[in-house]
Design a protein around this motif. Structure first.
Motif, PDB file in Angstrom:
ATOM      1  N   PHE A  61      -9.069  77.433  -0.261  1.00  0.00           N
ATOM      2  CA  PHE A  61      -8.996  77.522  -1.582  1.00  0.00           C
ATOM      3  C   PHE A  61      -7.413  77.418  -1.616  1.00  0.00           C
ATOM      4  O   PHE A  61      -7.103  77.245  -2.714  1.00  0.00           O
ATOM      5  CB  PHE A  61      -8.145  79.608  -1.941  1.00  0.00           C
ATOM      6  CG  PHE A  61      -9.334  80.106  -1.717  1.00  0.00           C
ATOM      7  CD1 PHE A  61     -10.690  79.995  -2.134  1.00  0.00           C
ATOM      8  CD2 PHE A  61      -9.552  81.199  -0.047  1.00  0.00           C
ATOM      9  CE1 PHE A  61     -11.970  81.007  -2.235  1.00  0.00           C
ATOM     10  CE2 PHE A  61     -11.089  82.167   0.231  1.00  0.00           C
ATOM     11  CZ  PHE A  61     -12.067  81.995  -0.992  1.00  0.00           C
ATOM     12  N   ILE A  62      -6.860  77.015  -1.222  1.00  0.00           N
ATOM     13  CA  ILE A  62      -5.273  76.634  -1.583  1.00  0.00           C
ATOM     14  C   ILE A  62      -4.747  75.260  -0.771  1.00  0.00           C
ATOM     15  O   ILE A  62      -3.563  74.664  -0.471  1.00  0.00           O
ATOM     16  CB  ILE A  62      -4.060  77.283  -0.291  1.00  0.00           C
ATOM     17  CG1 ILE A  62      -4.042  77.404   0.936  1.00  0.00           C
ATOM     18  CG2 ILE A  62      -4.170  78.893  -0.916  1.00  0.00           C
ATOM     19  CD1 ILE A  62      -3.393  77.811   1.726  1.00  0.00           C
ATOM     20  N   GLN A  63      -5.097  74.145  -1.312  1.00  0.00           N
ATOM     21  CA  GLN A  63      -5.756  72.606  -0.987  1.00  0.00           C
ATOM     22  C   GLN A  63      -4.669  72.197  -1.911  1.00  0.00           C
ATOM     23  O   GLN A  63      -4.363  70.702  -2.056  1.00  0.00           O
ATOM     24  CB  GLN A  63      -7.140  72.354  -1.823  1.00  0.00           C
ATOM     25  CG  GLN A  63      -7.857  72.338  -0.522  1.00  0.00           C
ATOM     26  CD  GLN A  63      -7.425  71.749   0.813  1.00  0.00           C
ATOM     27  OE1 GLN A  63      -7.329  70.520   1.050  1.00  0.00           O
ATOM     28  NE2 GLN A  63      -7.907  72.284   1.656  1.00  0.00           N
ATOM     29  N   GLU A  64      -4.230  72.712  -3.104  1.00  0.00           N
ATOM     30  CA  GLU A  64      -2.852  72.096  -4.125  1.00  0.00           C
ATOM     31  C   GLU A  64      -1.910  73.121  -3.586  1.00  0.00           C
ATOM     32  O   GLU A  64      -0.795  72.102  -5.186  1.00  0.00           O
ATOM     33  CB  GLU A  64      -3.924  72.501  -5.570  1.00  0.00           C
ATOM     34  CG  GLU A  64      -5.243  71.760  -5.754  1.00  0.00           C
ATOM     35  CD  GLU A  64      -4.945  71.950  -7.298  1.00  0.00           C
ATOM     36  OE1 GLU A  64      -4.644  72.852  -7.919  1.00  0.00           O
ATOM     37  OE2 GLU A  64      -6.837  71.412  -7.889  1.00  0.00           O
ATOM     38  N   SER A  65      -2.104  73.385  -2.624  1.00  0.00           N
ATOM     39  CA  SER A  65      -0.818  74.346  -2.639  1.00  0.00           C
ATOM     40  C   SER A  65      -0.057  73.748  -0.466  1.00  0.00           C
ATOM     41  O   SER A  65      -0.013  74.467  -0.565  1.00  0.00           O
ATOM     42  CB  SER A  65      -0.817  75.279  -2.877  1.00  0.00           C
ATOM     43  OG  SER A  65       0.993  76.464  -2.414  1.00  0.00           O
TER      44      SER A  65
END
Length: 379
Positions: free
Chosen positions: A125-129
């Motif tokens: 869910f948080i690949q970009e963070s």
């Protein structure tokens, strides 16, 4: 009862909560940026370092109501809001999913693999963070450090503690009913097929040994199942194939999920109230909540962007009907505890209790559900 159960319970239930919210955000066509913000804010709060520090301290489990309070706080860590009926349904889905997973674990130690499956999905869910990914990886390493070397007996105790926590919960879930893994009375169906636990043999053979340890006799029997040997053990490393599918996202494909109170659940009022209603350990539970809530960083909506209400039902009418039809003994509302003297004696607890009071009105509005759940308003 194991004092090492709470982190596993919290992380697995939190993973199920994120699965459900992600599915409902997509089903209600919430814009992608808003949906990502909701999930990121919840994950950021869930894996806050101070909160994790309190969570991993050895401690006994408390009542379902105390833990539900923590998840209510967590679910409202962003601009999204749920009303009472949707929050009840969310918690029902979370608890029944995890109960099913714990029941079907081939080995007690596999509860850890279920946890890793949840954390693997959360990272998706948080690949970009990168900052949030780092927080989740830190929790991964804590789990490995604490649980990696535990003996089998301790995992048996952890699994038994989890099953005791879920005892007498028989809420019917449409997904489980359709997949025929749950009966109409809300009880789960244990399979008689599939891989056996890693390190064990397929049943069907009895071997007899003499006093010298020599095999002297073999007898085969029909076990009535369709078992196969486990292909390999799931990975307990930071990255790897978990093999076990329990704990993965069953909502990855849009599926309508409904919950229903089974008749046995409705008739278990006296037993259920014992675990939900305030009890002699109320003061300890307040201190437990104070420590956990003190570690949570709740982000209040700011700026011009309005909040929104998420509905876990198909229509608003269904949501209203669910609120009216839910048995009172299974409804999670305010924990009413007279704690005035405790406030005077315990400044830390008073500070936390003061944080529960909503002093600012949210900047969003909706036709209904505008009032936040009252659970945090007072104790």
């Amino acid at each position: 009862m194991s004092v090492r159960t709470l982190p596993l319970l919290f992380l697995n239930l939190g993973g199920e909560m994120l699965y459900i919210l992600d599915q409902r955000l997509r089903a209600q066509n919430i814009p992608g940026d808003k949906a990502r913000r909701v999930l990121n804010d919840i994950i950021s709060t869930m894996f806050n370092r101070k909160f994790m520090e309190e969570l991993f301290k050895p401690q006994e489990l408390y009542s379902k109501k105390a833990l539900r309070t923590v998840y209510d706080r967590l679910a409202h860590a962003s601009i999204m809001r749920l009303n009472q009926a949707s929050m009840d349904k969310l918690y029902d889905l979370m608890t029944m999913a995890l109960k099913y997973q714990v029941l079907l674990c081939p080995r007690p130690k596999d509860v850890l693999l279920v946890t890793f499956n949840h954390l693997d999905a959360i990272k998706g869910f948080i690949q970009e963070s990168p900052a949030l990914l780092h927080l989740v990886d830190e929790t991964f390493r804590q789990l490995l450090d604490i649980y990696g070397g535990l003996p089998a007996g301790e995992f048996h105790l952890i699994r038994q503690t989890l099953l005791t926590f879920f005892q007498d919960l028989h809420i019917r879930v449409s997904v489980f009913l359709k997949d025929r893994v749950q009966n109409s009375n809300g009880r789960f169906v244990l399979p008689v097929s599939g891989p056996v636990p890693w390190g064990t043999e397929v049943p069907g053979l009895i071997r007899t040994f003499n006093t010298k340890g020599e095999e002297v006799k073999r007898v085969e029997f029909q076990h009535g199942g369709n078992y196969v040997a486990a292909p390999k053990e799931g990975s307990f490393e930071l990255y790897g194939d978990r093999v076990l599918k329990l704990g993965t996202n069953m909502y990855s494909v849009n599926r309508l999920v409904e919950t229903h109170m089974s008749e046995p659940s409705k008739n278990l009022a006296s037993q259920t109230q014992q675990s939900i209603a305030p009890n002699p350990l109320a003061k300890e539970e307040l201190n437990f909540l104070a420590r956990l809530m003190g570690g949570m960083e709740i982000k209040k909506p700011s700026g011009p962007e309005p909040g929104f209400r998420l509905n876990l039902f198909t229509t608003d009418e269904e949501e209203e009907q669910a609120a009216l039809s839910r048995p009172e003994e299974l409804s999670y509302e305010i924990v009413n505890i007279q704690a005035t003297q405790d406030q005077q004696r315990n400044k830390e607890l008073a500070r936390i209790m003061g944080e529960f009071e909503i002093t600012e009105q949210p900047r969003w509005s909706a036709s209904k559900g505008d009032d936040l759940l009252a659970m945090m308003d007072e104790l």
